[in-house]
Structures are given as C-alpha cells and as structure tokens.
Motif scaffolding. Structure first.
Motif, short mmCIF file in Angstrom:
data_model
loop_
_atom_site.label_atom_id
_atom_site.label_comp_id
_atom_site.label_asym_id
_atom_site.label_seq_id
_atom_site.Cartn_x
_atom_site.Cartn_y
_atom_site.Cartn_z
N SER A 124 0.95 -1.31 0.03
CA SER A 124 -0.06 0.12 -0.07
C SER A 124 0.83 1.27 0.05
N GLY A 125 0.18 2.33 -0.66
CA GLY A 125 1.09 3.62 -0.69
C GLY A 125 1.54 4.13 -2.10
N PRO A 126 2.53 4.75 -2.23
CA PRO A 126 2.97 5.19 -3.57
C PRO A 126 3.04 4.06 -4.72
N LEU A 127 2.53 4.19 -5.70
CA LEU A 127 2.79 3.14 -6.92
C LEU A 127 3.57 4.02 -8.19
N GLY A 128 4.71 3.46 -8.57
CA GLY A 128 5.37 4.18 -9.53
C GLY A 128 5.56 3.24 -10.90
N ALA A 129 6.02 3.62 -11.94
CA ALA A 129 6.21 3.16 -13.28
C ALA A 129 6.60 1.75 -13.12
N ARG A 130 7.89 1.68 -12.51
CA ARG A 130 8.42 0.36 -12.32
C ARG A 130 7.72 -0.93 -11.89
N GLU A 131 6.79 -0.58 -10.80
CA GLU A 131 5.94 -1.74 -10.60
C GLU A 131 4.90 -1.93 -11.51
N VAL A 132 4.39 -0.87 -12.22
CA VAL A 132 3.37 -1.21 -13.41
C VAL A 132 4.09 -1.85 -14.40
N LEU A 133 5.48 -1.62 -14.63
CA LEU A 133 6.08 -2.33 -15.78
C LEU A 133 6.28 -3.83 -15.48
N ASP A 134 6.73 -3.87 -14.13
CA ASP A 134 7.10 -5.20 -13.86
C ASP A 134 5.81 -6.07 -13.89
N THR A 135 4.62 -5.69 -13.31
CA THR A 135 3.46 -6.53 -13.15
C THR A 135 2.43 -6.54 -14.09
N VAL A 136 2.49 -5.42 -14.96
CA VAL A 136 1.13 -5.35 -15.91
C VAL A 136 1.28 -5.93 -17.15
N SER A 137 0.54 -6.75 -17.90
CA SER A 137 0.81 -6.98 -19.22
C SER A 137 0.08 -6.17 -20.16
N ASN A 138 0.41 -6.44 -21.44
CA ASN A 138 -0.48 -5.55 -22.37
C ASN A 138 -1.87 -6.08 -22.88
N SER A 139 -2.81 -5.51 -22.20
CA SER A 139 -4.35 -6.17 -22.73
C SER A 139 -5.05 -5.00 -23.31
N ALA A 140 -4.25 -3.93 -23.98
CA ALA A 140 -5.19 -3.02 -24.67
C ALA A 140 -5.86 -3.62 -25.68
N ARG A 141 -7.11 -2.81 -25.92
CA ARG A 141 -7.85 -3.36 -27.05
C ARG A 141 -8.46 -2.20 -27.81
N TYR A 142 -8.38 -2.12 -28.99
CA TYR A 142 -8.88 -0.95 -29.84
C TYR A 142 -9.68 -1.31 -30.88
N SER A 143 -10.60 -0.22 -31.43
CA SER A 143 -11.61 -0.34 -32.49
C SER A 143 -10.85 0.36 -33.76
N PRO A 144 -11.20 0.29 -34.81
CA PRO A 144 -10.83 1.34 -35.94
C PRO A 144 -11.22 2.79 -35.57
N GLY A 145 -12.40 2.77 -34.77
CA GLY A 145 -12.59 4.36 -34.43
C GLY A 145 -11.95 4.89 -33.55
N ASP A 146 -11.14 4.09 -32.72
CA ASP A 146 -10.15 4.55 -31.71
C ASP A 146 -9.05 5.00 -32.50
N LEU A 147 -8.72 4.32 -33.74
CA LEU A 147 -7.36 4.96 -34.41
C LEU A 147 -7.61 6.32 -35.33
N ALA A 148 -9.05 6.37 -35.89
CA ALA A 148 -9.34 7.67 -36.25
C ALA A 148 -9.32 8.84 -35.22
N ASP A 149 -9.91 8.29 -34.07
CA ASP A 149 -10.02 9.57 -33.13
C ASP A 149 -8.83 10.08 -32.70
N ALA A 150 -7.76 9.26 -32.62
CA ALA A 150 -6.59 9.35 -31.70
C ALA A 150 -5.82 10.17 -33.29
N ALA A 151 -5.88 10.01 -34.21
CA ALA A 151 -5.22 10.79 -35.23
C ALA A 151 -5.73 12.13 -35.32
N LEU A 152 -7.14 12.26 -35.39
CA LEU A 152 -7.69 13.33 -35.43
C LEU A 152 -7.55 14.58 -34.35
N THR A 153 -7.45 13.90 -33.30
CA THR A 153 -7.15 14.44 -31.95
C THR A 153 -5.66 15.12 -31.82
#
Length: 350
Positions: free
Chosen positions: A193-222
């Motif tokens: 418990s307490g502060p959580l830094g980038a190292r803990e996230v890198l060591d613990t969290v896998s890449n589970s991102a899910r995108y749609s084609p609409g997300d691609l257009a939105d990110a580019a237009l933004t």
C-alpha cells in the motif's frame, strides 16, 4: 426511464424498479451493472433465479411461460434474460412488450443485451420497457477519462499512483476495462500500500489494450501521433483487416478535405462540415483536425489513401503497414511535409 451506470447505486437506493434493461458492448460495465441489480433484487427478497439465453423463438416461449408461472420454491424470483445479438425479433418484441405492460408482482426482470441499434430503441417493446422500468446504455470509457478511472480504482485498493504509472497503465489496458480491473487487483496483491510508480506497473502489468478502428481515427484526428501509432500497431497485431482501417481513415480524411476547401473559401467551419456530410458525432474531432493542415495536404492524404488501396490489392509496391503508419502520423500532425502536394508526383505514383 433512462439511467446512467455511475448513478445506478443512487437510483436503487431511492426509487428502484422491478424491470431493468442493460445493453452495450463493454463487458466490465455489463458485469458490474448486472451484479449490482441482482444484489438489489436479492436484498428485496427475490431468492430464486432463472437464466434464459435467447437464441431462437422457442426461447421466447420459455420466457413467456416462466413469467406467467408461479414459483415452486420462493415467493419472488429473478428472471435473468440474455439477448446476445441485441435483436429480440417480432416474437421477442411481443413478449417483452406484454411483460412490460403487465409485469408480475413476484418477478424482478433483468434484461442483458448487446448494444441496441437505432431501430431497436425506436421499437414498441423498447418504449414499453423504458416506460415501465430502467434502461442503462453502457458505452466504452472515453480515452481521456481512463486515467481518472484508474486512479480512483487504485486508490480504493490503497495504492497511490504517480502520473507516469497512470500513463503506462492506461496504455496497457485501454479499451479493456475487464483487464484493467484484473490488473488493478493484481497490483493490490503484489505491491505494498502507498505510492505506486512506473517500475511496479512495468514489472506487473501485461499489455491487454483493445482498440477499435474508430479509436485509430479519433487518436489521429485529436492530434496525438504517439497514441495513434500505438493504436494502429495494436489493431494490426490483432489481425484487423487493413481494408477496414483504411476505409475508416479515408472517411474522415475525405470529409476533412471537403471541409478544409470550403473553410479556405470563407465558409464557417460548422456550415462547411454540414455541407461535407459530417455526422454531428464527428464534429468535435473534425473541428480540431481541419485547421491542422492546409487544404492541399488534406487532398494529398486523400490521394495517399488511393495509393494504399492499390497496395492492399497488390497493384502497387510497398509495405501497407508502413504506408498506413505514414498516413496516420501525418493525419495526427507529424511530418506533414512528406505529403506536400509538390512532392506527391515524385514520391507516390498516384
């Protein structure tokens, strides 16, 4: 009655119904809303539960029979009705309308459905359900709201993330709240418990991102090239068809090109977007993107979509992923000089 996911608990404490419809394509919110509604029903004495998954007309007959029958084991029941395709059809519509117009006093009906389209929300059965009970539409969490959502969930677990930890976590779970919830649970188990830094996230969290084609257009237009390219890479790795990605981008580029030409002639932005056939839901994104490039660059990007289309069909040489990346980066505002009209004829055989 239209209800909101984040206001559901307050509604249940104040003026609950015995009939609810929840629909959408966001699994975590569907699970959370359904769990909350079932818990409320059990607290009100609905002890027995029957799950009916509708795939054919016979399942609707079973639903109607169950709604009309008396329980053998409890005075009050939960009917948990699932409509996986979001299309009840004529028979289902009639059954739901009849139930909503005369709901049995001993039944708590929870309808879970895939996202309903416009024709469904205009149907008589939907209007009857909306009049008699609560309707909760569940939408994917917008990209810009994800860090705040993650921050609240982490703090509920006793973890205090810094900005970099939130950024990394958001990148790895974007578009997948179910995975986000699981990763937060894992962090709470593995980290103090307490502060959580980038190292803990890198060591613990896998890449589970899910995108749609609409997300691609939105990110580019933004105007976020880093995120846009990350979304493109994720979609290509998931095997999303290159033709679908190109079509999604081309739709917005074509509309932006028409809008940019009109704006250059002195037409106000909103009127130019209306004339270009831009949907109102896209106004905000296009209004931010159009001033980013002169009309000539928009036309150059439109020409490049034709070149990529020929690449996909095997009629032009070159890497399609690389060409899509160049297009996406340019659309987002990076290296627009690569597509200046003066260089088009030399670099691309349009």
């Amino acid at each position: 009655m239209k209800l909101y996911f984040d206001k559901l608990a307050a509604h249940l404490a104040r003026s609950p119904f015995s009939l609810y419809l929840i629909h959408g394509d966001e699994p975590w919110q569907l699970m959370q809303a359904a769990d909350r509604l079932r818990a409320h029903a059990r607290a009100q004495g609905h002890e027995e539960r029957e799950v009916i998954i509708v795939n054919e007309d016979a399942d609707w007959e079973r639903f109607s029979e169950s709604a009309a029958s008396l329980s053998l084991f409890a005075e009050r029941r939960i009917l948990d009705l699932r409509i996986p395709n979001g299309k009840p059809g004529r028979k289902g519509g009639e059954a739901l309308k009849a139930f909503a117009e005369n709901p049995p006093a001993d039944i708590f009906l929870l309808i879970q459905s895939a996202k309903l389209d416009g024709s469904a929300t205009r149907a008589a059965w939907f209007k009857a359900v909306d009049k008699a009970g609560g309707v909760v539409a569940l939408w994917p969490l917008p990209h810009d709201q994800l860090p705040a959502w993650l921050d609240r969930r982490l703090r509920d677990k006793g973890l205090v993330p810094d900005a970099e930890a939130l950024r990394l976590l958001a990148e790895r779970v974007e578009g997948n709240l179910l995975a986000a919830d699981q990763e937060i649970e894992r962090l709470s188990l593995l980290c103090d418990s307490g502060p959580l830094g980038a190292r803990e996230v890198l060591d613990t969290v896998s890449n589970s991102a899910r995108y749609s084609p609409g997300d691609l257009a939105d990110a580019a237009l933004t105007g976020d090239p880093a995120r846009a390219l990350r979304v493109l890479e994720g979609l290509l790795q998931e095997g999303v068809a290159e033709t679908l990605l190109l079509w999604t981008l081309a739709q917005d580029i074509r509309a932006a090109a028409r809008t940019a030409e009109a704006v250059a002639e002195g037409v106000p932005m909103e009127r130019a977007m209306q004339a270009a056939g831009v949907w109102k839901s896209r106004y905000r994104h296009l209004a931010r993107a159009v001033p980013r490039h002169p009309a000539g660059v928009w036309l150059a990007m439109l020409s490049m979509t034709s070149h990529i289309d020929r690449q996909i069909k095997g009629q032009a040489a070159g890497s399609v992923p690389d060409a899509l990346a160049t297009l996406v980066a340019t659309l987002a505002g990076r290296d627009a000089a690569l597509l200046q009209p003066a260089r088009i004829g030399r670099e691309y055989a349009f």
